[in-house]
Design a protein around this motif. Structure first.
Motif, PDB file in Angstrom:
ATOM      1  N   CYS A 121    -106.939 -36.721   8.625  1.00 40.11           N
ATOM      2  CA  CYS A 121    -107.003 -36.651   7.162  1.00 40.11           C
ATOM      3  C   CYS A 121    -108.292 -35.958   6.709  1.00 40.11           C
ATOM      4  N   LEU A 158     -99.004 -36.454  10.121  1.00 40.21           N
ATOM      5  CA  LEU A 158     -99.739 -37.718  10.169  1.00 40.21           C
ATOM      6  C   LEU A 158     -98.810 -38.888  10.477  1.00 40.21           C
ATOM      7  N   TRP A 216    -101.318 -46.877   5.708  1.00 38.28           N
ATOM      8  CA  TRP A 216    -101.084 -46.065   4.513  1.00 38.28           C
ATOM      9  C   TRP A 216    -102.139 -44.974   4.367  1.00 38.28           C
ATOM     10  N   ILE A 217    -101.775 -43.938   3.592  1.00 39.06           N
ATOM     11  CA  ILE A 217    -102.731 -42.938   3.123  1.00 39.06           C
ATOM     12  C   ILE A 217    -102.413 -42.653   1.658  1.00 39.06           C
ATOM     13  N   SER A 218    -103.355 -42.103   0.971  1.00 38.79           N
ATOM     14  CA  SER A 218    -103.167 -41.698  -0.420  1.00 38.79           C
ATOM     15  C   SER A 218    -103.444 -40.206  -0.511  1.00 38.79           C
ATOM     16  N   VAL A 253    -106.260 -35.666   0.955  1.00 40.79           N
ATOM     17  CA  VAL A 253    -106.134 -37.095   1.206  1.00 40.79           C
ATOM     18  C   VAL A 253    -107.296 -37.757   0.485  1.00 40.79           C
ATOM     19  N   THR A 284    -105.283 -40.619  13.031  1.00 39.48           N
ATOM     20  CA  THR A 284    -104.857 -40.210  11.684  1.00 39.48           C
ATOM     21  C   THR A 284    -106.005 -40.151  10.674  1.00 39.48           C
ATOM     22  N   PRO A 285    -106.927 -41.111  10.629  1.00 34.68           N
ATOM     23  CA  PRO A 285    -108.037 -40.967   9.672  1.00 34.68           C
ATOM     24  C   PRO A 285    -108.858 -39.695   9.906  1.00 34.68           C
ATOM     25  N   ILE A 287     -98.093 -42.536  10.529  1.00 32.68           N
ATOM     26  CA  ILE A 287     -98.553 -43.750   9.846  1.00 32.68           C
ATOM     27  C   ILE A 287     -97.731 -44.900  10.392  1.00 32.68           C
ATOM     28  N   HIS A 289    -107.437 -43.769   2.687  1.00 36.10           N
ATOM     29  CA  HIS A 289    -106.561 -44.212   3.773  1.00 36.10           C
ATOM     30  C   HIS A 289    -106.953 -45.609   4.197  1.00 36.10           C
ATOM     31  N   ARG A 336     -99.780 -43.038  -3.031  1.00 36.87           N
ATOM     32  CA  ARG A 336     -99.827 -43.769  -1.768  1.00 36.87           C
ATOM     33  C   ARG A 336     -98.552 -43.559  -0.945  1.00 36.87           C
TER      34      ARG A 336
END
Length: 126
Positions: free
Chosen positions: A105, A122, A20-22, A13, A101-102, A124, A16, A27
Protein backbone atom coordinates in the motif's frame (compact mmCIF):
# COMPACT_ATOMS: atom_id res chain seq x y z
CA UNK A 1 12.66 23.28 -6.13
CA UNK A 2 9.45 23.15 -8.09
CA UNK A 3 6.38 22.02 -6.15
CA UNK A 4 3.13 20.77 -7.63
CA UNK A 5 -0.22 20.49 -5.92
CA UNK A 6 -1.39 16.95 -5.27
CA UNK A 7 -3.86 15.72 -7.82
CA UNK A 8 -7.22 15.40 -6.04
CA UNK A 9 -8.33 12.59 -8.36
CA UNK A 10 -5.27 10.45 -7.66
CA UNK A 11 -5.94 7.04 -6.19
CA UNK A 12 -4.18 6.34 -2.89
CA UNK A 13 -4.44 4.08 0.12
CA UNK A 14 -5.43 6.37 2.96
CA UNK A 15 -5.45 3.83 5.82
CA UNK A 16 -5.09 0.13 6.55
CA UNK A 17 -5.61 -2.28 9.41
CA UNK A 18 -6.12 -5.97 10.12
CA UNK A 19 -8.45 -7.26 7.41
CA UNK A 20 -9.13 -3.96 5.62
CA UNK A 21 -7.73 -1.03 3.65
CA UNK A 22 -9.17 2.37 2.84
CA UNK A 23 -8.73 3.82 -0.65
CA UNK A 24 -9.49 7.53 -0.96
CA UNK A 25 -11.55 7.18 2.21
CA UNK A 26 -13.58 4.15 1.08
CA UNK A 27 -13.08 1.00 3.14
CA UNK A 28 -12.49 -2.44 1.53
CA UNK A 29 -12.45 -5.69 3.48
CA UNK A 30 -11.79 -8.07 0.59
CA UNK A 31 -8.88 -8.36 -1.84
CA UNK A 32 -8.62 -5.61 -4.45
CA UNK A 33 -6.59 -4.51 -7.44
CA UNK A 34 -5.56 -0.84 -7.55
CA UNK A 35 -4.58 0.76 -10.82
CA UNK A 36 -2.59 3.98 -10.84
CA UNK A 37 -4.94 5.13 -13.60
CA UNK A 38 -7.53 5.56 -10.87
CA UNK A 39 -9.66 2.46 -10.56
CA UNK A 40 -10.24 -0.10 -7.84
CA UNK A 41 -11.63 -3.50 -8.70
CA UNK A 42 -12.29 -6.64 -6.69
CA UNK A 43 -9.75 -9.43 -6.85
CA UNK A 44 -11.47 -12.76 -6.23
CA UNK A 45 -8.85 -14.19 -3.88
CA UNK A 46 -9.10 -14.73 -0.14
CA UNK A 47 -5.95 -16.76 0.47
CA UNK A 48 -2.50 -16.77 -1.12
CA UNK A 49 -2.82 -20.50 -1.81
CA UNK A 50 -5.79 -19.81 -4.13
CA UNK A 51 -3.73 -17.78 -6.61
CA UNK A 52 -3.37 -19.08 -10.16
CA UNK A 53 -1.58 -17.81 -13.26
CA UNK A 54 -4.96 -16.48 -14.47
CA UNK A 55 -5.15 -14.14 -11.47
CA UNK A 56 -1.87 -12.59 -12.63
CA UNK A 57 -2.91 -12.54 -16.31
CA UNK A 58 -5.90 -10.38 -15.45
CA UNK A 59 -3.56 -7.77 -13.95
CA UNK A 60 -2.07 -7.02 -17.35
CA UNK A 61 -5.35 -5.73 -18.75
CA UNK A 62 -6.14 -5.09 -22.36
CA UNK A 63 -5.08 -1.47 -22.65
CA UNK A 64 -2.30 -0.20 -24.88
CA UNK A 65 -0.10 0.63 -21.88
CA UNK A 66 0.34 -2.37 -19.59
CA UNK A 67 1.74 -1.75 -16.13
CA UNK A 68 5.48 -1.32 -15.63
CA UNK A 69 5.28 -2.98 -12.25
CA UNK A 70 2.89 -5.17 -10.28
CA UNK A 71 3.05 -4.99 -6.49
CA UNK A 72 1.75 -8.15 -4.85
CA UNK A 73 0.56 -7.54 -1.32
CA UNK A 74 0.74 -11.05 0.17
CA UNK A 75 -1.39 -10.36 3.25
CA UNK A 76 -0.37 -9.57 6.80
CA UNK A 77 3.06 -11.13 6.36
CA UNK A 78 5.53 -11.55 3.52
CA UNK A 79 4.94 -14.75 1.55
CA UNK A 80 5.94 -15.65 -1.99
CA UNK A 81 3.99 -17.43 -4.73
CA UNK A 82 5.44 -20.09 -7.00
CA UNK A 83 7.43 -18.43 -9.80
CA UNK A 84 5.42 -20.31 -12.44
CA UNK A 85 2.32 -18.32 -11.44
CA UNK A 86 4.10 -15.09 -12.39
CA UNK A 87 4.90 -16.29 -15.93
CA UNK A 88 2.18 -14.15 -17.60
CA UNK A 89 3.77 -11.01 -16.13
CA UNK A 90 7.37 -12.07 -16.77
CA UNK A 91 6.60 -12.92 -20.39
CA UNK A 92 5.25 -9.39 -20.86
CA UNK A 93 8.39 -7.94 -19.23
CA UNK A 94 6.39 -6.55 -16.32
CA UNK A 95 8.26 -6.28 -13.04
CA UNK A 96 6.84 -7.98 -9.96
CA UNK A 97 7.59 -7.11 -6.35
CA UNK A 98 6.13 -9.11 -3.48
CA UNK A 99 5.74 -7.61 -0.03
CA UNK A 100 3.23 -7.69 2.80
CA UNK A 101 0.02 -5.79 2.05
CA UNK A 102 0.74 -2.73 4.24
CA UNK A 103 4.14 -2.27 2.54
CA UNK A 104 2.52 -2.72 -0.89
CA UNK A 105 0.00 0.00 0.00
CA UNK A 106 2.74 2.47 0.93
CA UNK A 107 4.81 1.61 -2.15
CA UNK A 108 1.76 1.99 -4.42
CA UNK A 109 1.11 5.48 -3.04
CA UNK A 110 4.68 6.55 -3.77
CA UNK A 111 4.90 5.08 -7.27
CA UNK A 112 1.42 6.22 -8.34
CA UNK A 113 2.26 9.69 -7.02
CA UNK A 114 5.30 9.70 -9.30
CA UNK A 115 3.08 8.93 -12.29
CA UNK A 116 4.34 5.36 -12.74
CA UNK A 117 2.16 2.71 -14.41
CA UNK A 118 1.81 0.55 -11.34
CA UNK A 119 -0.78 -2.02 -10.29
CA UNK A 120 -1.21 -3.22 -6.72
CA UNK A 121 -2.82 -6.62 -6.21
CA UNK A 122 -3.62 -6.60 -2.51
CA UNK A 123 -4.57 -9.73 -0.62
CA UNK A 124 -6.80 -8.81 2.27
CA UNK A 125 -7.31 -11.71 4.61
CA UNK A 126 -10.54 -11.98 6.55
Amino acid sequence: MKLHADKPDQLSVTAHGDGWISVNGERYSSSVVLLASGSVRPWGVTRLEELTAEHFSELIGSNAYPPELVLLGSGSRLRFVAPALLRPLIEQRIGVETMDTPAACRTFNILAGEGRRVVAALLIEA
